[in-house]
Design a protein around this motif. Structure first.
Motif, short mmCIF file in Angstrom:
data_model
loop_
_atom_site.label_atom_id
_atom_site.label_comp_id
_atom_site.label_asym_id
_atom_site.label_seq_id
_atom_site.Cartn_x
_atom_site.Cartn_y
_atom_site.Cartn_z
N ALA A 135 0.59 -1.17 -0.11
CA ALA A 135 0.02 0.05 0.16
C ALA A 135 0.74 1.45 0.43
N VAL A 136 2.09 1.51 0.16
CA VAL A 136 3.29 2.08 0.80
C VAL A 136 3.83 2.12 -0.31
N GLN A 137 4.07 0.78 -0.96
CA GLN A 137 4.73 1.20 -2.42
C GLN A 137 3.80 1.79 -3.22
N LEU A 138 2.52 1.64 -3.64
CA LEU A 138 2.13 2.19 -4.66
C LEU A 138 1.10 3.50 -3.83
N ASP A 139 1.32 3.60 -3.23
CA ASP A 139 0.93 5.29 -3.02
C ASP A 139 -0.01 5.52 -2.20
N ILE A 140 -0.94 4.10 -1.69
CA ILE A 140 -2.14 4.30 -1.40
C ILE A 140 -1.95 5.00 0.08
N VAL A 141 -1.17 4.56 0.87
CA VAL A 141 -0.87 5.30 1.90
C VAL A 141 -0.03 6.00 2.56
N SER A 142 0.52 6.71 3.15
CA SER A 142 1.71 6.74 3.41
C SER A 142 2.38 6.54 5.15
N PRO A 143 3.67 6.28 4.79
CA PRO A 143 4.47 6.17 6.58
C PRO A 143 3.88 7.69 7.01
N PHE A 144 3.70 8.69 6.55
CA PHE A 144 3.76 9.40 7.72
C PHE A 144 1.71 9.35 8.99
N GLN A 145 1.42 8.07 8.27
CA GLN A 145 0.06 7.77 8.35
C GLN A 145 -0.03 6.55 9.15
N LEU A 146 1.13 6.14 9.57
CA LEU A 146 1.18 4.91 9.83
C LEU A 146 2.53 4.67 11.42
N TYR A 147 3.36 5.46 11.14
CA TYR A 147 4.06 5.57 12.03
C TYR A 147 3.43 6.13 13.73
N PHE A 148 3.98 5.67 14.51
CA PHE A 148 3.62 5.49 16.17
C PHE A 148 4.11 6.82 16.85
N ASN A 149 2.33 7.67 16.94
CA ASN A 149 2.48 9.29 17.36
C ASN A 149 2.01 9.54 18.51
N PRO A 150 2.27 8.80 19.77
CA PRO A 150 1.54 9.08 20.87
C PRO A 150 0.21 9.91 20.94
N ASP A 151 1.13 11.88 20.35
CA ASP A 151 0.42 12.74 20.39
C ASP A 151 -0.94 12.56 19.60
N LEU A 152 -0.80 12.12 18.24
CA LEU A 152 -1.76 12.39 16.85
C LEU A 152 -2.90 11.06 17.09
N ILE A 153 -2.70 9.05 18.32
CA ILE A 153 -3.50 8.50 18.91
C ILE A 153 -4.59 9.78 19.93
N TRP A 202 -5.74 3.23 14.75
CA TRP A 202 -3.96 1.99 14.21
C TRP A 202 -3.32 2.27 13.87
N ARG A 203 -2.32 3.91 15.40
CA ARG A 203 -1.38 3.54 14.65
C ARG A 203 -0.16 2.27 15.52
N LEU A 204 -1.18 2.17 16.69
CA LEU A 204 -1.00 1.44 17.58
C LEU A 204 -0.50 -0.48 17.25
N VAL A 205 -0.98 -0.26 15.59
CA VAL A 205 -1.39 -1.44 14.86
C VAL A 205 -0.12 -1.73 13.64
N THR A 206 -0.37 -0.23 12.83
CA THR A 206 0.35 -0.14 11.51
C THR A 206 1.90 -0.37 12.26
N THR A 207 2.81 0.45 13.04
CA THR A 207 3.62 0.80 13.47
C THR A 207 4.47 -0.42 13.40
N PHE A 208 3.49 -1.89 13.83
CA PHE A 208 4.32 -2.91 13.44
C PHE A 208 4.26 -3.45 12.36
N LEU A 209 3.23 -2.79 11.54
CA LEU A 209 3.05 -4.25 9.87
C LEU A 209 4.17 -3.48 8.54
N PHE A 210 4.78 -1.73 9.29
CA PHE A 210 5.48 -1.54 7.94
C PHE A 210 7.36 -1.96 8.43
#
Length: 238
Positions: free
Chosen positions: A30-48, A55-63
């Motif tokens: 999904a990142v490779q095809l530009d469907i999502v950006s790594p900036f939408q996946l990384y662990f960020n407590p403030d955004l959470i 979802w960042r609690l999960v996607t941080t383990f997937l990329f």
């Protein structure tokens, strides 16, 4: 015919390993095809917390990064040792295996609050490798054909290799620390004098994961099989 063979082999992968590795591959694509950006996946407590981006609690383990050697290296080790754990010491205990995932993920999230790590997938892989290595201490390993060693040294060999690739040493050290914590609480402390079982899989998880019987056609991956490559492959005793 080939499609059905691939589908059959895919469905033979144990459920937790199949779900996790598939999620990792799909996230990377999904990142490779530009469907999502790594900036939408990384662990960020403030955004959470402030923006409810749970979802960042999960996607941080997937990329594991974009497609390349580092991604391939991590995915091979993730698939191999995750599957061998699920088919080995966790065979018939899918709920306990999922609870190990949950425990490791929660502890890593807590640690990441203090050391500012964005992606935790590699640390999670090292945790899986560490637990497998401690439960199979007498298996001899071969790494790239360069060195032979006992299984418990594998996480440290991977840490050294990871540093050579330019990765942060903190990521691997976190995986080793969390893996050791689980191993101590699950395998060591309960067997000591006065020890008791600290980690207990919740009944809800047992109900969700262990209600179905074993598949009689299940084809496990032996824990001592090289797996067709020498990136930490097992070698027979001399």
């Amino acid at each position: 015919m080939a499609y059905h063979n691939v589908q059959h082999e895919y469905m033979q992968i144990p459920p937790v390993t199949r779900a996790y590795t598939t999620a990792c591959v799909l996230t990377t694509l999904a990142v490779q095809l530009d469907i999502v950006s790594p900036f939408q996946l990384y662990f960020n407590p403030d955004l959470i917390i402030k923006h409810y981006q749970i979802w960042r609690l999960v996607t941080t383990f997937l990329f594991f990064g974009t497609l390349g050697f580092n991604f391939l290296f991590n995915m091979i080790f993730t698939y191999r040792y995750c599957r061998m754990l699920e088919e080995g010491s966790f065979r018939g205990r899918t709920a306990d295996f999922f609870f190990m995932f949950l425990f490791g993920g929660i502890v890593m999230i807590i640690i990441a609050l203090f050391i500012n790590l964005l992606f935790l997938g590699q640390a999670f892989t090292i945790m899986l490798v560490y637990i497998w290595s401690r439960r199979n201490p007498y298996i001899r390993m071969n790494f790239f054909g360069l060195m032979n060693f006992q299984a418990p040294f594998l996480p440290w060999v991977l840490l050294g290799f990871s540093v050579l690739l330019g990765n942060s040493v903190m990521v691997d050290l976190m995986g080793i620390a969390v893996g050791h914590l689980y191993y101590f609480l699950e395998d060591v402390f309960p067997n000591q004098a006065g020890g008791f079982q600290i980690l207990k899989t919740p009944c809800l998880i047992k109900y969700l994961f262990d209600s179905a019987p074993d598949d009689p056609n299940y084809n496990p991956l032996p824990e001592d099989r090289p797996g067709g490559f020498a990136w930490g492959a097992d070698v027979p005793p001399q």
